[in-house]
Design a protein around this motif. Sequence first.
Motif, PDB file in Angstrom:
ATOM      1  N   LEU A   1       0.884  -1.137   0.023  1.00  0.00           N
ATOM      2  CA  LEU A   1      -0.086   0.114   0.135  1.00  0.00           C
ATOM      3  C   LEU A   1       0.898   1.342   0.017  1.00  0.00           C
ATOM      4  N   VAL A   2       1.782   1.175   0.904  1.00  0.00           N
ATOM      5  CA  VAL A   2       2.870   2.382   0.770  1.00  0.00           C
ATOM      6  C   VAL A   2       3.507   2.764  -0.276  1.00  0.00           C
ATOM      7  N   ASP A   3       4.174   1.410  -0.996  1.00  0.00           N
ATOM      8  CA  ASP A   3       4.508   1.664  -2.350  1.00  0.00           C
ATOM      9  C   ASP A   3       3.449   2.245  -3.356  1.00  0.00           C
ATOM     10  N   HIS A   4       2.353   1.781  -3.373  1.00  0.00           N
ATOM     11  CA  HIS A   4       1.421   2.185  -4.170  1.00  0.00           C
ATOM     12  C   HIS A   4       0.938   3.641  -3.966  1.00  0.00           C
ATOM     13  N   PHE A   5       1.090   4.112  -2.780  1.00  0.00           N
ATOM     14  CA  PHE A   5       0.654   5.621  -2.379  1.00  0.00           C
ATOM     15  C   PHE A   5       1.904   6.719  -2.986  1.00  0.00           C
ATOM     16  N   LEU A   6       3.106   5.945  -2.608  1.00  0.00           N
ATOM     17  CA  LEU A   6       4.343   6.653  -3.077  1.00  0.00           C
ATOM     18  C   LEU A   6       4.306   6.996  -4.569  1.00  0.00           C
ATOM     19  N   GLU A   7       3.895   5.999  -5.224  1.00  0.00           N
ATOM     20  CA  GLU A   7       3.946   6.129  -6.699  1.00  0.00           C
ATOM     21  C   GLU A   7       2.842   7.026  -7.289  1.00  0.00           C
ATOM     22  N   LYS A   8       1.604   6.693  -6.708  1.00  0.00           N
ATOM     23  CA  LYS A   8       0.463   7.531  -7.203  1.00  0.00           C
ATOM     24  C   LYS A   8       0.545   9.048  -6.778  1.00  0.00           C
ATOM     25  N   LEU A   9       1.025   9.518  -5.612  1.00  0.00           N
ATOM     26  CA  LEU A   9       1.376  10.746  -5.234  1.00  0.00           C
ATOM     27  C   LEU A   9       2.554  11.417  -5.858  1.00  0.00           C
ATOM     28  N   ALA A  10       3.360  10.653  -6.165  1.00  0.00           N
ATOM     29  CA  ALA A  10       4.659  11.037  -6.835  1.00  0.00           C
ATOM     30  C   ALA A  10       4.290  11.594  -8.249  1.00  0.00           C
ATOM     31  N   ALA A  11       3.614  10.644  -8.894  1.00  0.00           N
ATOM     32  CA  ALA A  11       3.013  10.829 -10.252  1.00  0.00           C
ATOM     33  C   ALA A  11       2.276  12.155 -10.173  1.00  0.00           C
ATOM     34  N   ALA A  12       1.343  12.310  -9.340  1.00  0.00           N
ATOM     35  CA  ALA A  12       0.337  13.382  -9.147  1.00  0.00           C
ATOM     36  C   ALA A  12       1.141  14.698  -9.051  1.00  0.00           C
ATOM     37  N   LYS A  13       2.352  14.681  -8.250  1.00  0.00           N
ATOM     38  CA  LYS A  13       3.008  15.898  -8.023  1.00  0.00           C
ATOM     39  C   LYS A  13       4.224  15.797  -8.844  1.00  0.00           C
ATOM     40  N   ASN A  14       4.235  15.220  -9.879  1.00  0.00           N
ATOM     41  CA  ASN A  14       5.218  15.199 -10.818  1.00  0.00           C
ATOM     42  C   ASN A  14       6.787  15.195 -10.406  1.00  0.00           C
ATOM     43  N   ARG A  15       6.742  14.012  -9.479  1.00  0.00           N
ATOM     44  CA  ARG A  15       8.185  14.367  -9.059  1.00  0.00           C
ATOM     45  C   ARG A  15       8.710  12.724  -9.015  1.00  0.00           C
ATOM     46  N   ASN A  16       9.857  12.378  -8.334  1.00  0.00           N
ATOM     47  CA  ASN A  16      10.317  11.101  -8.653  1.00  0.00           C
ATOM     48  C   ASN A  16       9.745  10.555  -7.182  1.00  0.00           C
ATOM     49  N   LYS A  17       9.468   9.119  -7.509  1.00  0.00           N
ATOM     50  CA  LYS A  17       9.167   8.259  -6.416  1.00  0.00           C
ATOM     51  C   LYS A  17      10.067   8.010  -5.349  1.00  0.00           C
ATOM     52  N   PRO A  18       9.784   8.581  -4.036  1.00  0.00           N
ATOM     53  CA  PRO A  18      10.732   8.278  -3.063  1.00  0.00           C
ATOM     54  C   PRO A  18      10.638   6.947  -2.410  1.00  0.00           C
ATOM     55  N   ALA A  19      11.759   6.679  -1.826  1.00  0.00           N
ATOM     56  CA  ALA A  19      11.483   5.135  -1.108  1.00  0.00           C
ATOM     57  C   ALA A  19      11.219   5.644   0.327  1.00  0.00           C
ATOM     58  N   LEU A  20      10.985   4.594   1.197  1.00  0.00           N
ATOM     59  CA  LEU A  20      10.822   4.779   2.630  1.00  0.00           C
ATOM     60  C   LEU A  20      11.690   3.691   3.587  1.00  0.00           C
TER      61      LEU A  20
ATOM     62  N   GLN B   1      13.373   1.245   6.039  1.00  0.00           N
ATOM     63  CA  GLN B   1      12.720   0.233   6.871  1.00  0.00           C
ATOM     64  C   GLN B   1      12.294   0.720   8.268  1.00  0.00           C
ATOM     65  N   GLY B   2      13.103   1.618   8.659  1.00  0.00           N
ATOM     66  CA  GLY B   2      12.781   2.065  10.266  1.00  0.00           C
ATOM     67  C   GLY B   2      11.366   2.824  10.024  1.00  0.00           C
ATOM     68  N   ALA B   3      11.126   3.425   9.009  1.00  0.00           N
ATOM     69  CA  ALA B   3       9.959   4.209   8.589  1.00  0.00           C
ATOM     70  C   ALA B   3       8.835   3.267   8.473  1.00  0.00           C
ATOM     71  N   MET B   4       9.077   2.197   7.833  1.00  0.00           N
ATOM     72  CA  MET B   4       7.898   1.095   7.556  1.00  0.00           C
ATOM     73  C   MET B   4       7.658   0.664   8.932  1.00  0.00           C
ATOM     74  N   LEU B   5       8.617   0.181   9.834  1.00  0.00           N
ATOM     75  CA  LEU B   5       8.264  -0.348  10.971  1.00  0.00           C
ATOM     76  C   LEU B   5       7.383   0.359  11.935  1.00  0.00           C
ATOM     77  N   SER B   6       7.843   1.911  11.924  1.00  0.00           N
ATOM     78  CA  SER B   6       6.964   2.701  12.705  1.00  0.00           C
ATOM     79  C   SER B   6       5.745   2.798  12.090  1.00  0.00           C
ATOM     80  N   LEU B   7       5.368   2.525  10.698  1.00  0.00           N
ATOM     81  CA  LEU B   7       3.917   2.453  10.520  1.00  0.00           C
ATOM     82  C   LEU B   7       3.389   1.194  10.889  1.00  0.00           C
ATOM     83  N   MET B   8       4.087   0.117  10.899  1.00  0.00           N
ATOM     84  CA  MET B   8       3.384  -1.293  11.176  1.00  0.00           C
ATOM     85  C   MET B   8       2.935  -1.274  12.670  1.00  0.00           C
ATOM     86  N   LYS B   9       3.619  -0.397  13.345  1.00  0.00           N
ATOM     87  CA  LYS B   9       3.143  -0.353  14.958  1.00  0.00           C
ATOM     88  C   LYS B   9       2.023   0.264  15.241  1.00  0.00           C
ATOM     89  N   HIS B  10       1.207   0.891  14.334  1.00  0.00           N
ATOM     90  CA  HIS B  10       0.093   1.759  14.511  1.00  0.00           C
ATOM     91  C   HIS B  10      -1.110   0.888  14.196  1.00  0.00           C
TER      92      HIS B  10
END
Length: 468
Positions: A324-343, A345-354
């Motif tokens: 899902l994160v990858d999907h949104f990074l791609e979708k939002l990057a395309a909408a904002k006309n910028r490169n798709k950023p990466a996230l 592992q630590g940031a991903m872990l913090s998302l998983m704890k919620h």
Amino acid sequence: MQYRLLIVDDDVNSAKTLVMILEAAGYAPDYAPSAEEALALLKEIDYDLFLIDMILPGMDGLAFLRSAKEINPDLLAVIITAYGSITTAVSALKLGASDFLEKPVIPEKLLHILNRIFEERRLRREVVALRADLLKRYRFENLVGKHPRMQEIYNLIESLSSTDSSVLITGETGTGKDLVARAIHFHSHRKTGPFVAMNCAAIPETLLESELFGYERGAFTGAQRRKSGKLELANNGTLFLDEIADMPYALQSKLLRTIQEKKIERLGGNRLISLDFRIIAATNKDLSQELTSNRFRLDLYYRINVVPIHLPSLRERLEDMPLLVDHFLEKLAAAKNRNKPALSQGAMLSLMKHSWPGNVRELENVIERAMVLCPDNLIEEIPFSLLPSDIKTSNTSEWLDFDPNLPYKTVRDQALDKIERQYFMHLLKKNRGSVGLTANHAQIDTRTVLRKIKQFGLNRSDFKKISE
Ligand SMILES: Nc1ncnc2c1ncn2[C@@H]1O[C@H](COP(=O)(O)OP(=O)(O)OP(=O)(O)O)[C@@H](O)[C@H]1O
Ligand SMILES: [Mg+2]
């Protein structure tokens, strides 16, 4: 990806040299001083590869390899033999070792062998994954998710394409009910017809009836010209009744009759109009509760609940988070006309704890705001302020707090726990998550370290990236 290696060697100094070589090359090495300790670690930790010295006290390298393969037949192993002991090496290869090295170990040779082994394994896995992908879909229309429930939903949507059955979609807010309704319509034989959505909660009760059925000119004060209702607009297509639980009780019976007869009369009109529509309804309320408290009609419920689809909450399918994160990074990057950023592992872990009470919608908002705050190509961490408050964090400033009303023994045990936890966190950080080196440093055995890691709810991978 950082590979986890376990060095099984009774010589701490030679193990330390190997650890240094491997860390410098980007691996995450760990170390066990005997086959017995290595077996204990193997049961707890998923290592990618073992570097085994053949001559060990107690159980020797070959016997260890045999037992380890029994626990995990796919494990990768490189054997380290004394110079010239080719027969031992051959026996090890027969037992399934990937390769062997003679002592003294030449760093370039070791790294070359590891590279080759991991590259081979990566290719093998890629083939397996590609085969699995052919069977499994990670997305369907705009829906993303590989969780088995999502897979079932994809299949269900497909099987609904040739029917006109009514569908009732339930699920918490932000779980994708809207998306599913659209996917059903745009996958059905009605896809060239209209998809008309009506939110029963957003329209005042007094206007709902005229919104649904339309009206003739002069039907009521203010009805200056004829207006078609949503049912009529959905002719040859699909009517999506969102938040159906909020439809007034009286209107529910009129809707039921309309669904059965497929005919409507505009308000103030005297002509029956035949229509062809499919009903998809959605709610985030518990309809069974609405039924028992007589706020929702049982007969209408049976009429629309022909095919029920329940969407899992995000916390029930946390394994879909990276997708899902990858999907949104791609979708939002395309909408904002910028490169798709990466996230990271630590940031991903913090998302998983919620626990994500707002589900996928909430996640999408967090990702969007994180992208605004971090214009780089790597989102190293999700700013704390963006994350809803139920994320678990450790607050080091309060580690000396205690409750003076508690008995002495409780306070002492709690304080000791806090200090022990700090101690192991410190050592793990220093040794970049290596259980073997931590045990060596603390002068205790690796099993105790593993027990402490579990006891204090620590995560070894959290310490891998933190360098001194
Ligand atoms: N499986 C999914 N894959 C990709 N995006 C999703 C998924 N589920 C939800 N979303 C996104 O999350 C947001 C909310 O989805 P949607 O509007 O369908 O939720 P909902 O269940 O209708 O919520 P509510 O009950 O509040 O109306 C949308 O932006 C949607 O694109
Ligand atoms: Mg919705």
